[in-house]
Scaffold this active site. Structure first.
Site, PDB file in Angstrom:
ATOM      1  N   GLY A  99      27.969  25.074 -94.181  1.00  0.00           N
ATOM      2  CA  GLY A  99      28.534  24.753 -92.619  1.00  0.00           C
ATOM      3  C   GLY A  99      28.192  23.659 -92.975  1.00  0.00           C
ATOM      4  O   GLY A  99      27.472  23.373 -94.176  1.00  0.00           O
TER       5      GLY A  99
ATOM      6  N   ASN B 196      32.474  24.681 -95.986  1.00  0.00           N
ATOM      7  CA  ASN B 196      32.789  24.826 -95.158  1.00  0.00           C
ATOM      8  C   ASN B 196      34.230  25.686 -93.992  1.00  0.00           C
ATOM      9  O   ASN B 196      34.751  25.038 -94.646  1.00  0.00           O
ATOM     10  CB  ASN B 196      32.487  23.049 -94.265  1.00  0.00           C
ATOM     11  CG  ASN B 196      32.154  23.359 -92.626  1.00  0.00           C
ATOM     12  OD1 ASN B 196      31.500  24.199 -91.997  1.00  0.00           O
ATOM     13  ND2 ASN B 196      32.671  23.144 -91.595  1.00  0.00           N
ATOM     14  N   ARG B 197      34.005  26.090 -93.094  1.00  0.00           N
ATOM     15  CA  ARG B 197      35.177  26.238 -92.206  1.00  0.00           C
ATOM     16  C   ARG B 197      36.314  25.341 -92.671  1.00  0.00           C
ATOM     17  O   ARG B 197      37.611  25.646 -92.792  1.00  0.00           O
ATOM     18  CB  ARG B 197      34.838  27.037 -91.252  1.00  0.00           C
ATOM     19  CG  ARG B 197      35.322  28.186 -90.569  1.00  0.00           C
ATOM     20  CD  ARG B 197      35.334  28.655 -89.124  1.00  0.00           C
ATOM     21  NE  ARG B 197      34.590  28.124 -88.010  1.00  0.00           N
ATOM     22  CZ  ARG B 197      33.366  28.235 -87.461  1.00  0.00           C
ATOM     23  NH1 ARG B 197      33.641  29.396 -87.021  1.00  0.00           N
ATOM     24  NH2 ARG B 197      33.566  27.515 -86.659  1.00  0.00           N
TER      25      ARG B 197
ATOM     26  N   TYR C 112      15.638  31.578 -87.892  1.00  0.00           N
ATOM     27  CA  TYR C 112      14.613  31.491 -87.649  1.00  0.00           C
ATOM     28  C   TYR C 112      14.666  32.960 -86.814  1.00  0.00           C
ATOM     29  O   TYR C 112      15.080  33.527 -85.482  1.00  0.00           O
ATOM     30  CB  TYR C 112      13.480  30.731 -87.365  1.00  0.00           C
ATOM     31  CG  TYR C 112      12.224  30.987 -86.138  1.00  0.00           C
ATOM     32  CD1 TYR C 112      12.452  30.795 -84.963  1.00  0.00           C
ATOM     33  CD2 TYR C 112      11.486  32.279 -87.448  1.00  0.00           C
ATOM     34  CE1 TYR C 112      11.237  31.437 -84.723  1.00  0.00           C
ATOM     35  CE2 TYR C 112      10.316  32.123 -85.656  1.00  0.00           C
ATOM     36  CZ  TYR C 112      10.370  32.109 -84.881  1.00  0.00           C
ATOM     37  OH  TYR C 112       9.365  32.478 -83.732  1.00  0.00           O
TER      38      TYR C 112
ATOM     39  N   GLY D 126      27.131  20.970 -90.104  1.00  0.00           N
ATOM     40  CA  GLY D 126      27.271  20.301 -89.018  1.00  0.00           C
ATOM     41  C   GLY D 126      25.397  19.619 -89.079  1.00  0.00           C
ATOM     42  O   GLY D 126      25.199  18.816 -90.381  1.00  0.00           O
ATOM     43  N   GLY D 127      25.089  19.433 -88.122  1.00  0.00           N
ATOM     44  CA  GLY D 127      23.508  19.020 -88.121  1.00  0.00           C
ATOM     45  C   GLY D 127      22.541  19.260 -89.133  1.00  0.00           C
ATOM     46  O   GLY D 127      22.179  18.817 -89.998  1.00  0.00           O
TER      47      GLY D 127
ATOM     48  N   LYS E  91      18.780  15.298 -80.765  1.00  0.00           N
ATOM     49  CA  LYS E  91      18.249  14.969 -82.880  1.00  0.00           C
ATOM     50  C   LYS E  91      18.790  14.102 -82.129  1.00  0.00           C
ATOM     51  O   LYS E  91      18.131  13.062 -83.442  1.00  0.00           O
ATOM     52  CB  LYS E  91      18.168  15.858 -83.753  1.00  0.00           C
ATOM     53  CG  LYS E  91      16.912  17.260 -83.560  1.00  0.00           C
ATOM     54  CD  LYS E  91      17.582  17.947 -84.901  1.00  0.00           C
ATOM     55  CE  LYS E  91      16.283  18.837 -84.567  1.00  0.00           C
ATOM     56  NZ  LYS E  91      16.390  19.983 -85.647  1.00  0.00           N
TER      57      LYS E  91
ATOM     58  N   SER F  25       7.244  25.128 -81.188  1.00  0.00           N
ATOM     59  CA  SER F  25       6.581  24.012 -81.746  1.00  0.00           C
ATOM     60  C   SER F  25       4.819  24.402 -81.008  1.00  0.00           C
ATOM     61  O   SER F  25       3.570  23.631 -81.612  1.00  0.00           O
ATOM     62  CB  SER F  25       6.936  22.643 -81.518  1.00  0.00           C
ATOM     63  OG  SER F  25       7.872  22.909 -82.124  1.00  0.00           O
TER      64      SER F  25
ATOM     65  N   ASP G  81      12.517  17.939 -91.072  1.00  0.00           N
ATOM     66  CA  ASP G  81      13.601  18.677 -91.454  1.00  0.00           C
ATOM     67  C   ASP G  81      13.848  19.127 -92.684  1.00  0.00           C
ATOM     68  O   ASP G  81      13.213  20.372 -93.016  1.00  0.00           O
ATOM     69  CB  ASP G  81      14.582  19.264 -90.255  1.00  0.00           C
ATOM     70  CG  ASP G  81      14.775  19.814 -88.916  1.00  0.00           C
ATOM     71  OD1 ASP G  81      13.386  20.118 -88.729  1.00  0.00           O
ATOM     72  OD2 ASP G  81      15.067  18.886 -88.275  1.00  0.00           O
TER      73      ASP G  81
END
Ligand code: ATR
Length: 270
Positions: free
Chosen positions: A127, A151-152, A218, A129-130, A66, A17, A102
């Site tokens: 997924g 999701n798992r 990334y 999650g967040g 976050k 960033s 995001d």
């Protein structure tokens, strides 16, 4: 004195960033500095308070803060509320304001950089999650036709989907015969070199003709991207999302939208 900005995280030394925002500042002629600040794991609020007291005008927030940033803010945007997470703090107001760029960064990368028209597309998010939570509302706002979360731990997918009317939850075995135009990996599996448990039979059907497989991680070739390539899909990592979310934060702080193309190309060339 130059206006001060920062990214706050732990760890944060690896963050791109500061480099991205330095490119934006130079290209738009903004007099600002942007640093990386590592907050102690139990000291997020204190760190933000100190930065604000030292004249900090705004900050990005990265892992693992976050969700804490969302609770910390006195006022938040609708997209932060949907994500229950904040990645952008505006500190030069009476009350700290939080936003989340995001999801909109992802949507911009998909539509503007990768040429994916999201309207009516069938989208699968891996997924719950967040990272997944942060992109559902912006994808819905972009008009996707069908949005499925797998999701798992399927209960987590169900809980998440229940918050977003129209989003469907399923387990990995359930996706066997289904086809999607966009498959987004929002799991942390790639960080450990793991492939989400996509059923072996799915490889030939999961990606519709012309489909894109996108990994929000990334700068690395994850097992998910390799799987998608071998199934004939087009692939992308999350570099564009990183640059686009930064551009959205920059716009909020400085009122100027930087051009992202050259910065993304330079980041990829690194
Ligand atoms: P983040 O905020 O980065 O999304 P998280 O809340 O810890 O992090 O969530 C990580 C996500 O990656 C979860 O959806 C997790 O699945 P579970 O909820 O079942 O744990 C998923 N994940 C991590 N490793 C995985 C793997 N090897 N295969 C499939 N999913 C995985």
């Amino acid at each position: 004195m130059s206006a001060r900005y920062a990214v706050i995280g732990n760890p944060v030394a690896h963050s791109k960033s500061p480099w991205i925002h330095a490119q934006f500042a130079r290209a738009t002629g903004q007099d600002m500095v942007y640093e990386a600040i590592e907050a102690p794991l139990d000291g997020f609020a204190r760190t933000v308070g100190e930065f604000r007291a030292a004249g900090g005008r705004g900050a990005n927030v990265t892992l693992p803060f976050k969700e804490q940033a969302y609770i910390y803010c006195r006022a938040t945007s609708e997209r932060a509320n949907a994500a229950r997470a904040v990645n952008t703090l505006v500190l030069d107001r009476v009350e700290t304001w939080g936003d989340n760029t995001d999801g909109v960064g992802l949507v911009r990368d998909l539509e503007a950089n990768l040429g994916v028209a999201l309207a009516d597309k069938r989208v699968l998010v891996l997924g719950a999650g967040g990272a997944a939570q942060g992109v559902l509302q912006p994808l819905q706002a972009a008009g996707v036709g069908r949005l499925v979360v797998v999701n798992r731990t399927v209960g987590r997918a169900r809980e998440l989907a229940a918050r977003f009317p129209g989003v469907e939850a399923c387990s990995y075995p359930d996706i066997k015969a289904r086809a999607f135009d966009l498959v987004l990996n929002a799991t942390s599996a790639g960080l450990r070199g793991e492939l989400p448990p996509l059923p072996a039979e799915a490889a030939s059907t999961l990606f519709a003709p012309g489909a894109l497989a996108y990994d929000m991680v990334y700068g690395r070739d994850t097992p998910f991207l390799a799987y998608a390539r071998s199934a004939g899909a087009r692939t992308s990592d999350g570099a564009g999302m990183l640059v686009e979310q930064a551009a959205e934060s920059f716009l909020i702080w400085r009122g100027v939208r930087p051009n992202t193309r050259a910065v993304l190309a330079a980041l990829r060339a690194h």
